[in-house]
Structure formats: structure tokens, C-alpha cells
Motif scaffolding. Structure first.
Motif, short mmCIF file in Angstrom:
data_model
loop_
_atom_site.label_atom_id
_atom_site.label_comp_id
_atom_site.label_asym_id
_atom_site.label_seq_id
_atom_site.Cartn_x
_atom_site.Cartn_y
_atom_site.Cartn_z
N ILE A 81 35.99 -51.27 1.04
CA ILE A 81 36.30 -50.03 0.50
C ILE A 81 35.63 -49.20 -0.26
O ILE A 81 35.63 -47.88 -0.23
CB ILE A 81 37.67 -50.64 -0.73
N GLU A 82 34.96 -49.47 -0.64
CA GLU A 82 34.14 -48.50 -1.47
C GLU A 82 33.10 -47.62 -0.26
O GLU A 82 33.07 -46.59 -1.25
CB GLU A 82 33.22 -48.99 -2.83
N THR A 87 33.49 -43.76 0.24
CA THR A 87 32.54 -43.26 -0.56
C THR A 87 32.31 -41.99 1.89
O THR A 87 32.13 -40.87 1.36
CB THR A 87 30.92 -43.64 -0.49
N SER A 88 32.25 -42.88 2.54
CA SER A 88 32.17 -42.80 4.32
C SER A 88 33.54 -41.00 3.80
O SER A 88 33.23 -40.36 4.26
CB SER A 88 32.12 -42.86 5.38
N ALA A 89 34.28 -41.24 3.98
CA ALA A 89 35.98 -40.72 3.71
C ALA A 89 35.58 -39.58 2.41
O ALA A 89 36.23 -38.05 3.44
CB ALA A 89 37.22 -41.45 3.17
N LEU A 90 34.96 -39.54 1.36
CA LEU A 90 34.92 -38.19 0.32
C LEU A 90 34.16 -37.33 1.68
O LEU A 90 33.97 -35.85 1.13
CB LEU A 90 34.27 -39.13 -0.34
N ASP A 91 32.32 -37.79 1.83
CA ASP A 91 31.79 -37.19 2.57
C ASP A 91 32.37 -36.42 3.46
O ASP A 91 31.74 -35.55 3.74
CB ASP A 91 30.29 -38.80 3.15
N LEU A 135 34.57 -31.68 5.84
CA LEU A 135 35.25 -30.48 6.73
C LEU A 135 35.94 -29.73 5.80
O LEU A 135 36.09 -28.71 5.93
CB LEU A 135 37.14 -32.17 6.69
N GLU A 136 35.88 -30.10 4.76
CA GLU A 136 36.17 -29.04 3.40
C GLU A 136 35.76 -27.78 4.05
O GLU A 136 35.73 -26.30 3.43
CB GLU A 136 36.34 -29.41 2.17
#
Length: 297
Positions: free
Chosen positions: A169-170, A174-178, A183-184
Motif C-alpha cells: 500500500i505504501e 508513493t506511486s499515486a503521489l508521484d 499531473l499537478e
């Protein structure tokens, strides 16, 4: 009576150990006393001694007492290690991890508290626990121990699985945050470009545009599906119509042949054919005659 802050069972265990330590200490003190008594009995037989003789006797006494005290201190340390080993072995069977604080061993207040406790227990004349003897560690209930061992093993396995799942999950987080950061950054770049060309659209307007685009996309897909279905239906109808046309053409051809055959069999057709044949013969005869006249001219 002074207390050590333990329950009754543990306090009785402490009392038994203190009784053992007192007995060992008493034996060693008797040994030290006997060293001095032996010196008196063996060497102090004269009325006067020289300085050298006194020094020799004291040095010999010092060596003997030093050996006895050292032996007692070593034995006490080893005894304490064995006591700790018993406690740790029993704790490990229940999957416990005990800790010790060495600094408390030199805490003067605690040492005085232990001294008061010993004085209260062994100098008040009480004989409550004098006949207990050497206690043994209480045997563990094997059935309960086995069940607890299995339960602890199961909990450890489940803990390992949860740790592995947490790592997964971590990693996903982490991948989702990257991806979010990427995208931001892209969104910021687009907003910057839009800011140079035209005013930035408001959030509500962007939402409305997205909903409009989604509705148009849905309508387009619906229309496209209907067009595809209509095209397929028209194609099927065209193929069917072609088949019907071929059948009609075939019927017309057959009907024409049949009609021509029937017309040729009529009397009018035969008469007309005979007249045309005669006319053709007359025309041929006239052409022969005309050709003769033209040759004479």
C-alpha cells in the motif's frame, strides 16, 4: 512492614532469595572470623613481636581475607546470573521480553528500602516463611502454553502479512503521489500557458465545460451507434433488393422469350414474314434490272 511494590507471590520469592543470600553471607563472615581466629591461635603465642613479624602476619591475613571476599563476590555474581536466567527462561516460554535497569542497582534510596524490608522480615522474630525451603519455578500448563504458542505464531504470521500489505500500500501510495505531482506540474504548466493567452477559466466554468463535453461525447457515441445500426440495416435491405431484382429480371427474360415464341407461332406473324420475304425478293429483282440499265448507259 516495609514493602517493595510487588504482589504477595513475588514478594515471597524475594524473601526466599534474601534468606538464601543471608545464609551465604553468614557462612562467609564465619569464614573471615575463622581466619582471624586461626591467626590468633597459630601466631599470637608470644608476648612481644617485632614490626616485621606483625607486618608479615597482617599481610598473610590480608591475603586470606582477600581470597575469601573475592570468592564470595564472584559466587554472588554468578548466583545472580543464574537467578536472572531462571526468570528469563520462564519469560521466554510466554514470549515475554524482560528488561533491566542497571542504574537502579546503585540507587541509595532503593537500597535503603531493601535494607528496611530485610530488617522488618528477618529481625522481627516472625517465622511465617521459615519452613518454605527452596522454591522451584511453577510448571507451566502445557495445554495452555501450546495454545498460546499457536496463537502467538498465528498473530506473528498475520503481522507479517499485514506488514507486507502495508509495504504494498505504501508503494502504491508513493506511486499515486508521484503521479499526482506530475499531473499537478502539467496542470500548472497548462494554466501558465492559458494565462498568457486568455484569462483562466473559473473552476465552475471548467466543470460546466467538462459536463458539456461529456454530454456531447455521449450523444455522439449514441448517434454513431444508431448510424452504424441504420447502415447495417440499409446494407441488408440493399442486398435483399438486389436479389429480388435479379429474380424479376430472370422472370422478365423468361416471359419475353415465351412471348416471342408465342408470337412467332401466330398466323399474323407467319403472313407478315411471307410478305416481307416476297418484298425482299421483288426488291432484289428490281435492283438487278436497274443495274442492267445502268450498265447500258
Amino acid at each position: 512492614m516495609a514493602e517493595l511494590g510487588l504482589n504477595e507471590h513475588h514478594q515471597n520469592e524475594v524473601i526466599n532469595y534474601m534468606r538464601f543470600a543471608r545464609s551465604k553471607r553468614g557462612l562467609r563472615l564465619k569464614t573471615v572470623d575463622s581466619c582471624f581466629q586461626d591467626l590468633k591461635d597459630s601466631r599470637l603465642t608470644e608476648d612481644t613481636f617485632t614490626v616485621d613479624e606483625v607486618t608479615e602476619m597482617l599481610d598473610g591475613l590480608r591475603v586470606v581475607v582477600h581470597s575469601e571476599v573475592e570468592s564470595e563476590l564472584i559466587n554472588t555474581a554468578y548466583t545472580n546470573v543464574l537467578l536472572l536466567r531462571q526468570l528469563f527462561c520462564q519469560a521466554e516460554k510466554w514470549y515475554l521480553k524482560l528488561q533491566t535497569d542497571i542504574s537502579d542497582l546503585e540507587n541509595r534510596e532503593l537500597l535503603e528500602q531493601v535494607a528496611e524490608f530485610e530488617k522488618a522480615e528477618f529481625t522481627s522474630g516472625k517465622k511465617a516463611n521459615s519452613e518454605i525451603g527452596k522454591p522451584k519455578l511453577a510448571p507451566l500448563n502445557e495445554g495452555v502454553s501450546e495454545l498460546l504458542s499457536k496463537e502467538i505464531t498465528r498473530l506473528q504470521d498475520e503481522n507479517d502479512k499485514l506488514k507486507a500489505r502495508l509495504k504494498t500500500i505504501e508503494s502504491q501510495a508513493t506511486s499515486a503521489l508521484d503521479e499526482k505531482f506530475k499531473l499537478e506540474r502539467v496542470l500548472k504548466d497548462l494554466e501558465k500557458v492559458q494565462g498568457d493567452q486568455e484569462p483562466k477559466l473559473k473552476t465552475q466554468e471548467v466543470t460546466d465545460l467538462e459536463e458539456t463535453v461529456a454530454a456531447l461525447k455521449a450523444d455522439f457515441e449514441k448517434t454513431l451507434n444508431m448510424s452504424t445500426e441504420n447502415q447495417k440495416s440499409l446494407q441488408d435491405n440493399l442486398i435483399s433488393t438486389k436479389h429480388d431484382l435479379l429474380k424479376i429480371q430472370e422472370h422478365l427474360s423468361l416471359a419475353e422469350k415465351e412471348l416471342d415464341k408465342k408470337f412467332q407461332e401466330t398466323a399474323a406473324y407467319r403472313n407478315m414474314k411471307e410478305i416481307l420475304t416476297k418484298k425482299n425478293d421483288q426488291v432484289k429483282e428490281l435492283r438487278k434490272r436497274l443495274s442492267k440499265y445502268e450498265a447500258e448507259d
